[in-house]
Scaffold this active site. Structure first.
Site, PDB file in Angstrom:
ATOM      1  NE  ARG A 176     -46.197  19.985  -8.497  1.00  0.00           N
ATOM      2  CZ  ARG A 176     -46.664  20.499  -9.574  1.00  0.00           C
ATOM      3  NH1 ARG A 176     -45.669  21.479  -9.563  1.00  0.00           N
ATOM      4  NH2 ARG A 176     -47.453  20.206 -10.083  1.00  0.00           N
TER       5      ARG A 176
ATOM      6  N   GLY B 181     -39.320  24.406  -1.965  1.00  0.00           N
ATOM      7  CA  GLY B 181     -40.025  23.960  -1.058  1.00  0.00           C
ATOM      8  C   GLY B 181     -40.805  23.232   0.249  1.00  0.00           C
TER       9      GLY B 181
ATOM     10  CG  ASP C 191     -33.487  23.399 -11.658  1.00  0.00           C
ATOM     11  OD1 ASP C 191     -33.893  22.475 -12.003  1.00  0.00           O
ATOM     12  OD2 ASP C 191     -35.229  23.794 -10.934  1.00  0.00           O
TER      13      ASP C 191
ATOM     14  NE  ARG D  62     -33.409  21.604 -39.546  1.00  0.00           N
ATOM     15  CZ  ARG D  62     -34.186  19.991 -40.091  1.00  0.00           C
ATOM     16  NH1 ARG D  62     -34.022  18.679 -38.966  1.00  0.00           N
ATOM     17  NH2 ARG D  62     -34.984  19.748 -41.222  1.00  0.00           N
TER      18      ARG D  62
ATOM     19  CG  MET E 157     -36.239  20.339 -17.165  1.00  0.00           C
ATOM     20  SD  MET E 157     -36.580  19.609 -15.633  1.00  0.00           S
ATOM     21  CE  MET E 157     -38.632  19.139 -16.401  1.00  0.00           C
ATOM     22  N   GLY E 158     -34.799  24.080 -15.327  1.00  0.00           N
ATOM     23  CA  GLY E 158     -33.468  25.202 -14.968  1.00  0.00           C
ATOM     24  C   GLY E 158     -34.880  25.952 -15.052  1.00  0.00           C
ATOM     25  NE  ARG E 159     -40.534  24.549 -13.181  1.00  0.00           N
ATOM     26  CZ  ARG E 159     -41.167  25.062 -13.460  1.00  0.00           C
ATOM     27  NH1 ARG E 159     -41.900  26.529 -14.180  1.00  0.00           N
ATOM     28  NH2 ARG E 159     -42.694  23.815 -14.440  1.00  0.00           N
TER      29      ARG E 159
ATOM     30  NE  ARG F 277     -38.019  22.710 -38.669  1.00  0.00           N
ATOM     31  CZ  ARG F 277     -37.994  23.250 -39.602  1.00  0.00           C
ATOM     32  NH1 ARG F 277     -37.613  24.701 -38.637  1.00  0.00           N
ATOM     33  NH2 ARG F 277     -38.677  23.589 -39.560  1.00  0.00           N
TER      34      ARG F 277
ATOM     35  NE  ARG G  26     -38.796  17.281 -13.174  1.00  0.00           N
ATOM     36  CZ  ARG G  26     -38.195  17.779 -12.345  1.00  0.00           C
ATOM     37  NH1 ARG G  26     -37.813  17.180 -11.532  1.00  0.00           N
ATOM     38  NH2 ARG G  26     -37.438  19.442 -11.877  1.00  0.00           N
TER      39      ARG G  26
END
Lengths: 341, 341, 341, 341
Positions: free
Chosen positions: B72, B104, B127, B162, B169-171, B266, B275
Site C-alpha cells: 500500500r 486507490g 467489494d 442462537r 467484508m464491505g467497508r 454471538r 480475500r
C-alpha cells in the site's frame, strides 16, 4: 392471487431456490396462495399438485434437485394437452402459472400461453444456451464442478504423463467447456459449435510433448463432433424424446489420440455430477431474483414473458423470443480462451 | 511491445489469473516482452522488477495471492512520484503499464496517465464497488466463501438456539453482505449504505422468536453503522493510509441484541479468508478476460482506460470515470433480498 | 546421511506431502542431503535424479500429484535391475532409499531390500488395501471426492426418479465403495470381495420403488463382478502390466437394472478425479507423519521396513509382511453399512 | 426394545448421522421403537420428546446440527434430576438411553448410569480430547474447515507480507491446532498443553523474516496461554456454566508480535464455522458406526459404557474411564509437527 409453479426437464442447481423465492414473495409479501404441480407438466396435465406455504419451502434454498419433482414430456403430449391444462388452471382458480424449465419447457410454455394460460416463464439450463438472457442459473454450478474436477485431474495428468480427455456437458453449445476449460487452463477446448479436425487437435497436443511438456488436458463438450471426413465417429442416435443420445466423444477421442501420439490418453466423463447438488452462491442469488421477478410480473399482468438477466438487471422478454434460437459461443470468445480448436 | 504489469492494494482472488493472461496474450500471441513490478507501485517507483515469460506464470491460474507481491502506498507518495515513474517507464522502454488494483490504485493510475504514462488499468476489488463495471473478479470468491461459512453457521444456530451476527467484508458498500445473505437465506442483512436502526433490527429478530423459531442469522457488512442516535457505537478511527479502522460492528451488535432480546447472541467475523485462496471458476474466467483485453487495448493504443464487464462483454471505460463514484447497492436490490434493514 | 526418495505407481493425494516431510526432517533437522529420483523406479534404475533442498519442496504440501513424477515398471524389469540399482545407490553414496508406492512398489522394495539396498518404504494407495497399516494416505481424499459426488447425484436421482449406478475406484477391495456409500447413505453397495447376485440387487432396488421411493443410489467398486451364473458379464481382460482392465461394471449394471426394473438407470463413472488434486487435511497429516518416521527409521538403521499407522501411532512393519496379503473389507463392516449386498 | 436418544452440548458435525444410525439399526433391523428427547438433558428431565421412525431421519445424514436440538445444563441441575430422569425413563418404558455428547454429557451419563438408568454413551467433541477413543466425530470436519481457511490465508499473508495469527478451537487441548497447523504447513503452532513463551514465538517468526521470507502463519488454540511472566495477558474469566470465557489470545498475540517485530500482524478468529455444517465423509462414517454399535450394546445389555474407536474397530469402554482425564497432545506429536512451540 393464486399462483401455480412447476419444474420441468433435467436437473439444475437452483430450482428449489426459485420455488422458495416465488413462495416467499407471493405468500409473505403479497398474501398470495401458491400451489406446486408435481413432476413438471405431468402435474399440470393431470391436476396433481400440493399447496406451498412458507413452511413447505423452509430450508430448501441450498438444496439440490426440486421438491416438486420433474419429468420429461414429449412435445406432442403437450400439444394435445393445452385444453386439459386450461381446464385445470380454471378449476384451480389460478391467476398465473410459473413454469421453470429449459428450451423444451419454454416452448411448451409458449404453446400454453398462446392457448390463453397466464404464464411467466423462468429459464433453466446448466448449458447456458438460452439466447435472451446473459446467464441462466445452474450454469455457474456446473462450471464450478467441472473446474474443480479439472483442477484435480491436472496434477494427475502432470505427474503421470498422460493426455486426459475430459467430457463436460453441452449438447449443442460449448459454454461449460469454454468456461471450465478457461478456468482450469485446459490446453485444448472442443465445442459443438465448431466441428473439430482431429489432425489439428493431434497437432496441438503433440506440440506440447515436443516442447518437453509431459501432459495435456483436453476439455470436450459432449455434443462435439469431428469435421466431416476428419475421423471415423460413432454417433449415439436419438432417444424417444428426440434428444441425441450420448456419443461418447471423449472415449473416441482418447482412442484416436493414443493411437496417433503414442501417449497414454484416458477419457474422463464428468456426467451427472455437473447438474446436481447444492448451487453456488451465484446461482442461488440469480435463482432467487428470477423467482421474485416472476411473481412481480404476474402481479403486473405481464404474461407470455420470461425472466432474463441483462447486465445486472432482471428484465422480462417475450417467450416467443426466448426460444427462437440457441445462444452459441460467439467467435470472439474463442479468441480470448486461446485454446478452442 | 514492452509491457509492465503490477498488482496493488489488498489481496483479491484472481490477481494471478490476470497476470498469467497478460503474459499469455502478450508473449505467446503478440511476441511482446512483459516485466512485472514488485510490490505494486513501490516496484514502479523504485524500478524493482523482473521479466515475466511463459514459464514464470506456469501453474498460477488457480493460485491465490499475487506472484508479484503488493503493497500500500499513501496517495501523496504517488503524487510526488509521477516524475520518477515516468523516468523508470522510459528507462525500461515500456510501451504500456497495466496496473491491477482497486479504487486507490485506479486513482493513482489516472494520475500517472494524466502525467503521460501509457496505462491500461484492470479493476480489482472483492467489494464489487467500482461503478463502471458490472462485476469485479474476487467478488464471486468472497461471496462464495462467506456463503459457505453461513451455510455452516446456520445449522449450528438452529440446533443451539442462537442469534449469530456474521460480519463480512464491505467497508463502504454492502454487496458481499447482500449476495451472501441472499444466498444463505439470512434473516437480516445490514449494509453500510443504510445506517441501521437497532430497534428495527431487534424487532426483526424478535419476531422470529415470537413465531416459534429458535434462531436467527444476521449478516452485517464491516462498514455498517447505526443511524445517528440509534445506539451507542464505538468507531475504529482511521489508519495511516486514511482507511477506516475495524469498528467491530458484529461484536457491538451481538452485545446489544443479547441485552435487548435475552437470547444468546454471538459475533462471527469472517475476516481475511474472504480475500485469499483459489478463485472460483467465475473469477478465473473474468480475470483471464480482463488480462486478455488489457493487452489488446495496449496494442490498439487505448490508454487512460480500464477494462470493464458490461453484460457478457468486456469493454473499456476511461479511468476518469472509473473512480468518480462508488457503486453502492441500489434500492431495488434491497426489495429483492427481502431481508435488508 | 544421504537419502534418495522416489514415488511410484498411480497418482495418490499426499505424495508431495511425504516428499516435503522427508526433506524437512532430513535436511532441516538432521542436516542430511536428499535427492529425488525421477519417475519412480525408472529414475533409480537409470540414475536419473535431482537434489531436493528446502526450497525445492516449498509450497508443495497441499499440491496434488508428485513433483518427482512417477511411472509404472513391469516386475521383471525390476528383477533384472537389482544389480543396477545397487550400483547407482553405491555411486550416489546413498545411506537410505525411501520409495513411496503401492503394492507393486512395496514388492519391488522388498526385492531391492533383499538385494542389500537399505530401504524404508512408505505405503501409498487410495484403495486402502495394504494389510499391515490401518489406513493409507490418499484413501480419505478419494472417499471425500466420491462422497461429494454422491451428495450431488442424490438430489438429481431423487428429483428425476432415477437409479444411479456410481462406479468408484477399488480393483480388489471395496473400501472406497464402503466408506463413500456409508457416508452418502447409498441404498446398495457392491464390492469386489463379494461377487454380487443380480437378482438380489434387483430386489433391493425394486423394494424401494414398491415402498413408494422414487430413486436409488447404487455404489459399485470398479472391480466388482457378478456371482458366477448370475448374469452375463464382459470382463476387461488384462493390460501389459498384468493389471485387470476396466470392465465397465456400472455400465453393465445400469443396462441390466433398467431392463429388469423398467426404471431409468444411469451409470456414473467417477474415475481419475478420485486420485488427483489437493489432499484432505487427514491425508496431509498422515503423509507428513509417514515421511517424518521414514527418516527416523533410516537414522536408526531400521531397513527393510515400512511405515504404518496403528491406532494413533506410526510404527514400522517388515516389508515382507506388508505385501503378503491384501486388506479386504472384513465381514462385520458389511453389517454396519447395512447396504452391502 | 424402546430406546431414547438425546444430543447435548455444543454443536458438532455428525450428530444427525448418529441419530439416523441409531434409528436405522434399531427400527429397521431390530424392530425397536426409538424416541428422541428435545434439547439434550432438558428433554429427559422434563419428559419432552417425540417418536423417531425411519421417515423422521430421512435425509439428515449429511446435515449439520441436530434435529433434536441441544442445550447446556449445569452439573448441579443434573445431580438433582437423577430421580426425575429415572421416573421419565420408567414412565416411557425405555430399555436404554443413548446420550450423545462431550465431557460434560458423559459425566452426567455416568451419574445417571450410577443411578440405575441403562445408558450407552456416544462421545462427541470436535476437540478430540476424550481419552479412551482414538478419535471423535466432528474433529475431522473441524480440522478440515480450519485447514481450508489456512490454505486461503496463506496466499494472502505471502502476497501481502503479513503475520497472521489464526485462532482455532481447543479450550484445553491443541488437537485442532496441531492437525490443521500440520496440514497447512503453519510456521508456529501454539497449544494449551504448553504455555508459550512470547520471546520464543517472536524469535521463530523473526527468523523467517531474517531469512528473507515475507510472511508467517501462526496457528493458536483458543485456550493457549503464555508461560507465567512471559507477557501481560488478559484472561476471559468464566461463564455461568463454569466454562472459561474467550480470552482472545490471537488478538493479544497479534498486538504483541506487531509491537516486537515491527511487521503487520493480524488476528483471524475462525470461530463457530469449525463446529457447524455438513460433516466430512470420515465423520459421517465414524458417527454412523458409533450409532450402530450403541444399539448393539443396548441389545446385549452392555450398559454404563461408551462407544470408542480403537484402531479400525469400534469397542466399548466404561463411562467411568471415559471422563477420568483429558486426552492431551502427547510430546512425540510435537516433534513430528516441527512447529509446535
Amino acid at each position: 392471487m393464486r399462483i401455480g409453479v412447476l419444474t420441468s426437464g433435467g436437473d439444475c442447481p437452483g430450482l428449489n431456490a426459485v420455488i422458495r423465492s416465488v413462495v416467499h414473495r407471493a405468500v409473505a409479501d403479497h398474501g398470495d396462495e401458491v400451489i406446486g404441480f408435481h413432476d413438471g407438466w405431468r402435474g399440470l396435465l393431470e391436476g396433481d399438485h400440493r399447496p406451498l406455504d412458507l413452511d413447505a419451502v423452509a430450508g430448501i434454498l441450498a438444496a439440490g434437485g426440486t421438491i416438486l419433482g420433474s419429468s420429461r414430456v414429449r412435445p406432442e403430449q403437450l400439444r394435445d394437452g393445452v385444453e386439459r391444462a386450461r381446464e385445470h388452471v380454471a378449476a384451480l382458480g389460478l391467476d398465473a402459472v410459473i413454469p421453470i424449465g429449459g428450451e423444451g419447457t419454454l416452448k411448451a410454455a409458449r404453446l400454453l400461453s398462446d392457448g390463453g394460460i397466464p404464464i411467466v416463464g423462468v429459464p433453466k439450463t446448466i448449458d447456458n444456451d438460452i439466447a435472451v438472457t446473459d446467464v441462466t442459473f445452474g450454469f455457474d454450478t456446473a462450471v464450478g464442478v467441472a473446474t474443480e474436477a479439472l483442477d484435480r485431474l491436472k496434477t494427475t495428468a502432470e505427474s503421470h504423463q498422460r493426455v486426459l480427455i475430459v467430457e463436460v456437458m453441452g449438447r449443442h453449445t460449448g459454454w461449460i467447456a469454454l468456461h471450465s476449460g478457461m478456468a482450469a487452463g485446459a490446453h485444448a477446448i472442443v465445442v459443438p459449435e465448431r466441428p473439430f479436425d482431429i489432425d489439428e487437435l493431434t497437432a496441438v497436443v503433440g506440440k506440447r510433448f515436443e516442447a518437453g511438456k509431459r501432459f495435456a488436458i483436453v476439455v470436450v463438450a459432449e455434443g462435439a463432433k469431428p469435421r466431416e471426413g476428419s475421423m471415423a465417429f460413432e454417433t449415439g442416435g436419438t432417444d424417444v424424446y428426440g434428444h441425441e443420445r450420448f456419443a461418447g466423444v471423449a472415449r473416441q477421442l482418447a482412442v484416436e489420440l493414443e493411437r496417433r501420439l503414442g501417449k497414454e490418453a484416458r477419457p474422463v466423463i464428468l456426467g451427472h455430477v455437473q447438474r446436481g447438488g447444492t448451487p453456488t452462491a451465484y446461482d442461488r442469488v440469480l435463482a432467487t431474483r428470477f423467482g421474485w421477478h416472476a411473481v412481480e410480473a404476474a402481479h403486473r399482468g405481464d404474461f407470455g414473458m420470461m425472466t432474463a438477466l441483462r447486465g445486472t438487471e432482471i428484465t422480462l422478454v417475450p417467450l416467443a423470443e426466448a426460444v427462437e434460437s440457441l445462444k452459441t459461443v460467439p467467435e470472439d470468445r474463442y479468441g480470448e480462451a486461446d485454446a478452442v480448436l
